[in-house]
Write a protein that holds these residues in place. Sequence first.
Motif, PDB file in Angstrom:
ATOM      1  N   GLN A 248      -0.111  38.225  35.903  1.00  0.00           N
ATOM      2  CA  GLN A 248       0.085  39.632  35.556  1.00  0.00           C
ATOM      3  C   GLN A 248      -0.873  40.522  36.339  1.00  0.00           C
ATOM      4  O   GLN A 248      -0.481  41.574  36.862  1.00  0.00           O
ATOM      5  N   GLU A 249      -2.135  40.104  36.440  1.00  0.00           N
ATOM      6  CA  GLU A 249      -3.106  40.867  37.220  1.00  0.00           C
ATOM      7  C   GLU A 249      -2.700  40.919  38.681  1.00  0.00           C
ATOM      8  O   GLU A 249      -2.756  41.964  39.323  1.00  0.00           O
ATOM      9  N   ARG A 250      -2.290  39.774  39.208  1.00  0.00           N
ATOM     10  CA  ARG A 250      -1.914  39.702  40.627  1.00  0.00           C
ATOM     11  C   ARG A 250      -0.743  40.644  40.921  1.00  0.00           C
ATOM     12  O   ARG A 250      -0.732  41.353  41.932  1.00  0.00           O
ATOM     13  N   GLN A 251       0.228  40.671  40.033  1.00  0.00           N
ATOM     14  CA  GLN A 251       1.379  41.545  40.210  1.00  0.00           C
ATOM     15  C   GLN A 251       0.973  43.013  40.142  1.00  0.00           C
ATOM     16  O   GLN A 251       1.457  43.841  40.934  1.00  0.00           O
ATOM     17  N   ARG A 252       0.080  43.329  39.236  1.00  0.00           N
ATOM     18  CA  ARG A 252      -0.385  44.724  39.087  1.00  0.00           C
ATOM     19  C   ARG A 252      -1.052  45.206  40.369  1.00  0.00           C
ATOM     20  O   ARG A 252      -0.747  46.300  40.876  1.00  0.00           O
ATOM     21  N   TYR A 253      -1.957  44.404  40.927  1.00  0.00           N
ATOM     22  CA  TYR A 253      -2.657  44.829  42.133  1.00  0.00           C
ATOM     23  C   TYR A 253      -1.718  44.894  43.323  1.00  0.00           C
ATOM     24  O   TYR A 253      -1.865  45.760  44.193  1.00  0.00           O
ATOM     25  N   ALA A 254      -0.738  43.986  43.374  1.00  0.00           N
ATOM     26  CA  ALA A 254       0.238  44.026  44.467  1.00  0.00           C
ATOM     27  C   ALA A 254       1.040  45.322  44.418  1.00  0.00           C
ATOM     28  O   ALA A 254       1.272  45.970  45.448  1.00  0.00           O
ATOM     29  N   GLU A 255       1.458  45.716  43.235  1.00  0.00           N
ATOM     30  CA  GLU A 255       2.239  46.947  43.099  1.00  0.00           C
ATOM     31  C   GLU A 255       1.395  48.176  43.427  1.00  0.00           C
ATOM     32  O   GLU A 255       1.875  49.119  44.080  1.00  0.00           O
ATOM     33  N   LEU A 256       0.136  48.175  42.976  1.00  0.00           N
ATOM     34  CA  LEU A 256      -0.747  49.291  43.302  1.00  0.00           C
ATOM     35  C   LEU A 256      -0.949  49.399  44.808  1.00  0.00           C
ATOM     36  O   LEU A 256      -0.964  50.507  45.372  1.00  0.00           O
ATOM     37  N   GLN A 257      -1.070  48.251  45.476  1.00  0.00           N
ATOM     38  CA  GLN A 257      -1.305  48.280  46.913  1.00  0.00           C
ATOM     39  C   GLN A 257      -0.074  48.753  47.669  1.00  0.00           C
ATOM     40  O   GLN A 257      -0.187  49.491  48.651  1.00  0.00           O
ATOM     41  N   VAL A 258       1.097  48.334  47.220  1.00  0.00           N
ATOM     42  CA  VAL A 258       2.326  48.796  47.865  1.00  0.00           C
ATOM     43  C   VAL A 258       2.442  50.312  47.758  1.00  0.00           C
ATOM     44  O   VAL A 258       2.771  51.005  48.739  1.00  0.00           O
ATOM     45  N   GLU A 259       2.153  50.857  46.582  1.00  0.00           N
ATOM     46  CA  GLU A 259       2.236  52.303  46.398  1.00  0.00           C
ATOM     47  C   GLU A 259       1.189  53.028  47.238  1.00  0.00           C
ATOM     48  O   GLU A 259       1.465  54.066  47.846  1.00  0.00           O
ATOM     49  N   ALA A 260      -0.033  52.488  47.272  1.00  0.00           N
ATOM     50  CA  ALA A 260      -1.090  53.110  48.069  1.00  0.00           C
ATOM     51  C   ALA A 260      -0.743  53.087  49.547  1.00  0.00           C
ATOM     52  O   ALA A 260      -0.948  54.065  50.276  1.00  0.00           O
ATOM     53  N   GLU A 261      -0.199  51.957  50.009  1.00  0.00           N
ATOM     54  CA  GLU A 261       0.154  51.840  51.419  1.00  0.00           C
ATOM     55  C   GLU A 261       1.304  52.775  51.770  1.00  0.00           C
ATOM     56  O   GLU A 261       1.305  53.402  52.839  1.00  0.00           O
ATOM     57  N   ALA A 262       2.279  52.886  50.884  1.00  0.00           N
ATOM     58  CA  ALA A 262       3.406  53.779  51.141  1.00  0.00           C
ATOM     59  C   ALA A 262       2.927  55.223  51.251  1.00  0.00           C
ATOM     60  O   ALA A 262       3.373  55.986  52.126  1.00  0.00           O
ATOM     61  N   HIS A 263       2.004  55.600  50.370  1.00  0.00           N
ATOM     62  CA  HIS A 263       1.473  56.965  50.391  1.00  0.00           C
ATOM     63  C   HIS A 263       0.679  57.211  51.674  1.00  0.00           C
ATOM     64  O   HIS A 263       0.787  58.273  52.300  1.00  0.00           O
ATOM     65  N   ARG A 264      -0.098  56.207  52.090  1.00  0.00           N
ATOM     66  CA  ARG A 264      -0.905  56.362  53.297  1.00  0.00           C
ATOM     67  C   ARG A 264      -0.029  56.464  54.537  1.00  0.00           C
ATOM     68  O   ARG A 264      -0.264  57.294  55.415  1.00  0.00           O
ATOM     69  N   VAL A 265       0.999  55.615  54.610  1.00  0.00           N
ATOM     70  CA  VAL A 265       1.896  55.649  55.766  1.00  0.00           C
ATOM     71  C   VAL A 265       2.653  56.975  55.817  1.00  0.00           C
ATOM     72  O   VAL A 265       2.870  57.542  56.894  1.00  0.00           O
ATOM     73  N   GLU A 266       3.028  57.483  54.644  1.00  0.00           N
ATOM     74  CA  GLU A 266       3.720  58.774  54.597  1.00  0.00           C
ATOM     75  C   GLU A 266       2.846  59.870  55.198  1.00  0.00           C
ATOM     76  O   GLU A 266       3.314  60.692  55.997  1.00  0.00           O
ATOM     77  N   LYS A 267       1.568  59.888  54.848  1.00  0.00           N
ATOM     78  CA  LYS A 267       0.652  60.890  55.400  1.00  0.00           C
ATOM     79  C   LYS A 267       0.435  60.655  56.886  1.00  0.00           C
ATOM     80  O   LYS A 267       0.348  61.607  57.678  1.00  0.00           O
ATOM     81  N   LEU A 268       0.345  59.387  57.269  1.00  0.00           N
ATOM     82  CA  LEU A 268       0.148  59.047  58.675  1.00  0.00           C
ATOM     83  C   LEU A 268       1.312  59.528  59.526  1.00  0.00           C
ATOM     84  O   LEU A 268       1.121  60.132  60.596  1.00  0.00           O
ATOM     85  N   LEU A 269       2.522  59.284  59.054  1.00  0.00           N
ATOM     86  CA  LEU A 269       3.698  59.697  59.816  1.00  0.00           C
ATOM     87  C   LEU A 269       3.822  61.216  59.866  1.00  0.00           C
ATOM     88  O   LEU A 269       4.273  61.775  60.876  1.00  0.00           O
ATOM     89  N   ALA A 270       3.436  61.882  58.773  1.00  0.00           N
ATOM     90  CA  ALA A 270       3.459  63.349  58.776  1.00  0.00           C
ATOM     91  C   ALA A 270       2.507  63.894  59.830  1.00  0.00           C
ATOM     92  O   ALA A 270       2.827  64.837  60.573  1.00  0.00           O
ATOM     93  N   TYR A 271       1.331  63.265  59.914  1.00  0.00           N
ATOM     94  CA  TYR A 271       0.386  63.698  60.941  1.00  0.00           C
ATOM     95  C   TYR A 271       0.904  63.361  62.336  1.00  0.00           C
ATOM     96  O   TYR A 271       0.729  64.147  63.280  1.00  0.00           O
ATOM     97  N   GLN A 272       1.543  62.202  62.478  1.00  0.00           N
ATOM     98  CA  GLN A 272       2.076  61.821  63.778  1.00  0.00           C
ATOM     99  C   GLN A 272       3.127  62.820  64.251  1.00  0.00           C
ATOM    100  O   GLN A 272       3.168  63.177  65.435  1.00  0.00           O
ATOM    101  N   ARG A 273       3.957  63.280  63.318  1.00  0.00           N
ATOM    102  CA  ARG A 273       4.960  64.286  63.689  1.00  0.00           C
ATOM    103  C   ARG A 273       4.285  65.580  64.132  1.00  0.00           C
ATOM    104  O   ARG A 273       4.721  66.220  65.109  1.00  0.00           O
TER     105      ARG A 273
END
Length: 238
Positions: free
Chosen positions: A89-114
């Motif tokens: 359960q802990e492992r799944q929680r951290y995996a989901e948090l990381q996916v969301e954090a990475e998605a948010h970071r990539v979104e900002k990165l791509l916005a800056y790239q544009r």
Amino acid sequence: MRPRHIVPALIVLLTSSLAQGAEPLTAGNIPSRERPMSTERADEQHARDWELSTEEWVRYRALMQGPLGIYSPNLDPLTALGIEARSDQERQRYAELQVEAEAHRVEKLLAYQRAYDDAWQRLHANMPRVILPDAGPAFSPASNGRVAIFVKDACPPCDQTTLRLQATAMGFDIYVVDSHADDTRIRAWAQRIGIDPAKVRSGQITLNHDSGRWQSLNLQGDLPAVVHQVGGQWQRQP
């Protein structure tokens, strides 16, 4: 009638006795709570940044003081806690948090790239930014001792191996297998993992589309693959 001077005398005597065994209070020995409170506030802020509880952040700091921090000193909190999860359960929680954090970071990165792409077109439209090798399948990087690494996105071992190569003084060529001939994908990947732009500008590191080169080598094994030339033949490094 009891003498009235006994009580004051006892008070003076007790006060004098206590004073003889007590260290005077100075700025140097007054117990200070400022540092613990400051540390606690910092822990709370860091925890909020990663959507963790303060207890989780404290555990992360403790983990990084042990073997995990020695083997992987730059691990982010979610990865570290996920690796050392105490339950599925802990492992799944951290995996989901990381996916969301990475998605948010990539979104900002791509916005800056544009925004960067737009600024380049306005300010230096006639100057090329990236000179990529020909798109043919032939694999012929410089033969002056350089190695090449084939990677793909969403591949943590690829990221780690590339960063280890970057930490050396050697020059090398990166080929992104799943770039789909999209320069933005390569730039986003390079920025995400922390490729040094100065080394790319100097040519110490080159960023390239794979364009079928990996398949043309017909080497076995999964990515990442670090290859070098031996006797005119390209071989995979162990």
